[in-house]
Enzyme design. Structure first.
Site, PDB file in Angstrom:
ATOM      1  N   CYS A  93      -2.618  -5.133  -8.775  1.00 57.24           N
ATOM      2  CA  CYS A  93      -1.658  -3.722  -8.485  1.00 57.24           C
ATOM      3  C   CYS A  93      -1.918  -2.961  -9.955  1.00 57.24           C
ATOM      4  O   CYS A  93      -1.964  -1.780 -10.557  1.00 57.24           O
ATOM      5  CB  CYS A  93      -0.134  -3.818  -8.347  1.00 57.24           C
ATOM      6  SG  CYS A  93       0.249  -4.691  -8.814  1.00 57.24           S
ATOM      7  N   SER A 149       1.074  -1.295   0.081  1.00 61.33           N
ATOM      8  CA  SER A 149      -0.030  -0.239  -0.384  1.00 61.33           C
ATOM      9  C   SER A 149       0.990   1.139  -0.011  1.00 61.33           C
ATOM     10  O   SER A 149       2.224   1.518   0.451  1.00 61.33           O
ATOM     11  CB  SER A 149      -1.012  -0.128   1.261  1.00 61.33           C
ATOM     12  OG  SER A 149       0.229   0.203   2.230  1.00 61.33           O
ATOM     13  N   GLU A 152       6.941  -0.334  -4.432  1.00 59.39           N
ATOM     14  CA  GLU A 152       5.767  -0.195  -5.639  1.00 59.39           C
ATOM     15  C   GLU A 152       4.432  -0.496  -4.571  1.00 59.39           C
ATOM     16  O   GLU A 152       3.842  -1.115  -3.706  1.00 59.39           O
ATOM     17  CB  GLU A 152       5.437  -1.430  -6.601  1.00 59.39           C
ATOM     18  CG  GLU A 152       4.574  -1.846  -8.035  1.00 59.39           C
ATOM     19  CD  GLU A 152       3.607  -2.980  -7.665  1.00 59.39           C
ATOM     20  OE1 GLU A 152       2.510  -1.940  -7.313  1.00 59.39           O
ATOM     21  OE2 GLU A 152       3.758  -3.961  -8.127  1.00 59.39           O
TER      22      GLU A 152
END
Lengths: 465, 465
Positions: free
Chosen positions: B272, B212, B235
């Site tokens: 993602c 997150s 990421e």
């Protein structure tokens, strides 16, 4: 309007006229202009982009006779060195232009259905250095590599040479305009507050810096604390240790001693690659040669009052912690045993200026332990002979984990600008150990990879096709 | 000793037995062991280094029948998806092993007197992801690329699947030991405090993270605040916009509508690369198809109670700010006009789970303005037709400044693991826009350049010669 003044290092006198400080509002407006320039600059055909760097190189070359005296007045680096530095600066611009013009520049990898390209990251802030008023300043390596990557640049001038910076910026601006660069491709700002505004400007996408650990850390922290952190490529402080084996002392001890003094006093010791530590076997017998070499060094006029103060403090610190080997008008040489050195980690802190410390080791074990404790540095140097290749191999293998460049039987000062240079290293040498600020690989700091998946060739950006 | 427990997403029940939390003292000891392993691991001949990755791949493959049910109990991702993920994980390990074994790996550039090599940065911390219990977890892409670079790895297990992580770690540890890896090449830690101790551990030289924005930012800040800052490859969050031209709607609107719902609900929207925004021309007429597709999606069991809570909050936020187009047991679809969208920047925040927002634009100007405002994302997708290639070209050129990967007439979910993949992008997609966490280029995150100047060949590290 506040004016900023350079100081003549030879006289301590303020140099007129002053250069106006840049307001935060102007910094913001320049950021907007740089952001507007980013896409047209990125989309210039690569030969046209390369031509911009070459136009700047030509203009600086043509203005060298005007720029060198300006810089000499502000830095006392001397006309010979400064003329050479202009040449290095124009050489860098042309080398990087050639790289941008080269086959496959910006194309990383391609395979069926995929192309991976290296595209400009966007507007870049460049924080100029005190010790290279041309080569690491307005149109220096950081600026040249950002332009080669296709990025607009806003330079924060170094306060040590404001007039040289302002005049160089005028020449650069004019050359870029004549060569057809998008407006906003280049700007300069002056003043501490302008520098802080710049690192926090939302339009800035990356920054390059050459300077002190303290200044670099403050800017790195600002870059990392933004709502949108940006890459910060800082080249900070480096101790650049030199390791000499017994066989090397036996074979050419005096030559090494003279080379060492020459290297740590070159440019008055104001190079980031200055050797700050020399490891010699105890009983080396080189003190007479070292002392004579130190005595022959002329008194320096250091770059700025801040550097002069810092050097004085640094020399006092070293004098209190070590034995003084030689003290001349222009250089200071100290010594400690390897045992003392291991107990005083502060001896690995850079002392910017013509001072250095000899560490005398009594065994190969002590030498190996010292190598394993080397802090992150730009360079390390090994002097050895074929007869102790095994020892040298071990030193090199360990040093490769601590520094960005390993020099064998040479000196770290004098940095080649080429395709295989690495001018970088672990903290505190830099804030970004994967990157170099010298050589063609410096461009890579300002390129972001983008993968194009399933795109027909005619939809790819023209610079990628 | 505190025990950590996974939760069965299908029942909400705690899964026994618990996994012990790692103490800060143990983290420190593992850091020391990793530092000790760094040099022997770096000096392993490259084929032997590659063999370590292959040994881990073989062991995971052999244990798939045991690992998949463990992971399914903790994540509810299903046996089919999880078996595929084990295959992807072993495929990654083998691909990266092949890269490390390849000609010239670690050699960057050489020219007379100089060799520039890419050497391991040192011990790496890997923070595992919730949504890929294998491919972005214990022996996932970050770990595999750090090993391929020659770095020891300490994994911080994701709390969503502690038992899967612990068991995978046992298998990895055994495989590495059998294959002759230096002790300290791999370790795992569990628990929030262990994760914070790890990012601050002086022996850790870089970190990889998938998760997150909040968690990633906290770790990034810790990495940047160290006395010696280290690279942090995080990421974080990505909105992954999809842009559909009028011609594309006319040519294949229903296919696009179904593909979109399939993409944003794949894996219950827990990728993602999930498309969080779909830009459609106003009057597209696709609502019936979209509604039917949404209605057909089965109710998800999201990965963790935290993700379930976050998804509920996110859906409420979107429902309050937009018009609801379709609401099913397993997916939520909302819509706004481009004008409303421009006024609500919070609509570009990722909502992790099966929800997405359609933005209806009334003109090409509105579409272009929306593209120019795209926040940093892992991907952007363009659906267009040859008849509007000019428009598509303009969209691609602008998007290349905002995202790491551009997909044409496809969908962003499903990330190829290859040599040209870029799984990255500007903040908030990642903390390091120059790098990718998927594909062979991921190795580069953990390699530092070292230039060898004037070294005879026999003094170079054997892996560089």
């Amino acid at each position: 309007m506040t004016l900023l003044y350079g100081v003549d290092p030879r006289t301590g006198e303020r140099l007129e006229p002053g250069v106006p400080e840049t307001s935060p509002e102007t910094v913001a407006a320049l950021g907007v202009a740089a952001a507007k320039a980013a896409r047209p600059l990125a989309e210039l055909p690569l030969p046209d982009r390369a031509a911009l760097l070459e136009a700047v190189a030509d203009a600086l070359e043509a203005a060298a006779d005007e720029l060198v005296p300006l810089a000499d007045a502000e830095t006392a680096l001397g006309a010979t060195r400064l003329s050479g530095e202009v040449e290095r600066t124009t050489g860098q611009l042309r080398l990087l232009a050639g790289e941008a013009r080269g086959e496959g520049f910006q194309q990383d990898v391609a395979e069926p259905g995929f192309v991976r390209a290296l595209l400009p990251i966007g507007p870049v802030a460049v924080y100029a250095a005190s010790n290279f008023p041309f080569a690491f300043s307005v149109a220096g390596g950081d600026t040249a590599s950002a332009w080669a990557a296709g990025c607009p640049v806003i330079v924060k001038a170094h306060p040590g040479h404001p007039r040289t910076s302002a005049r160089t910026a005028e020449i650069v601006t004019e050359a870029l305009a004549k060569a057809g660069a998008p407006e906003g491709t280049f700007a300069i700002v002056h003043g501490f507050d302008a520098g802080m505004a710049l690192i926090n400007d939302p339009n800035i996408r990356a920054a390059g810096f050459t300077g002190s650990v303290r200044g670099g850390r403050a800017l790195f922290d600002a870059a990392a604390s933004r709502p949108d952190p940006i890459p910060f490529y800082g080249e900070l402080g480096s101790i650049n240790p030199v390791f000499v084996t017994e066989a090397a002392v036996a074979a050419r001890g005096e030559e090494i001693a003279r080379g060492y003094v020459g290297s740590f006093t070159l440019g008055s010791g104001q190079f980031c690659t200055k050797p700050g530590l020399l490891f010699l076997p105890a009983g080396h017998g080189l003190e007479p040669v070292l002392s004579a070499a130190v005595a022959a060094v002329a008194a320096p006029a250091l770059l700025t009052p801040q550097i002069t103060d810092g050097f004085r403090t640094g020399v006092e610190r070293l004098a209190g912690a070590t034995r003084t080997v030689a003290e001349g008008a222009g250089a200071h040489l100290f010594a400690v045993s390897a045992e003392e050195f291991a107990a005083r980690p502060e001896l690995t802190e850079e002392c910017f200026g013509p001072a250095s410390v000899i560490v005398e080791y009594s065994s190969e074990e002590e030498l190996r332990a010292a190598v394993a404790a080397v802090p992150g540095s730009l360079t390390a140097t090994v002097h050895a002979e074929p007869s102790d290749a095994g020892l040298a191999r071990g030193l090199v293998a360990e040093l490769a984990r601590h520094v960005g460049r390993i020099v064998y039987n040479g000196w770290p000062t004098g940095v080649a600008v080429n395709r295989s240079m690495q001018h970088g290293g672990p903290w505190p040498a830099t804030t970004a150990p994967l990157h170099t600020s010298v050589g063609t690989a410096a461009i890579r700091r300002f390129q972001v990879p983008v993968a194009f998946q399933g795109l027909p060739d005619d939809l790819l950006p023209p610079t990628v096709r």
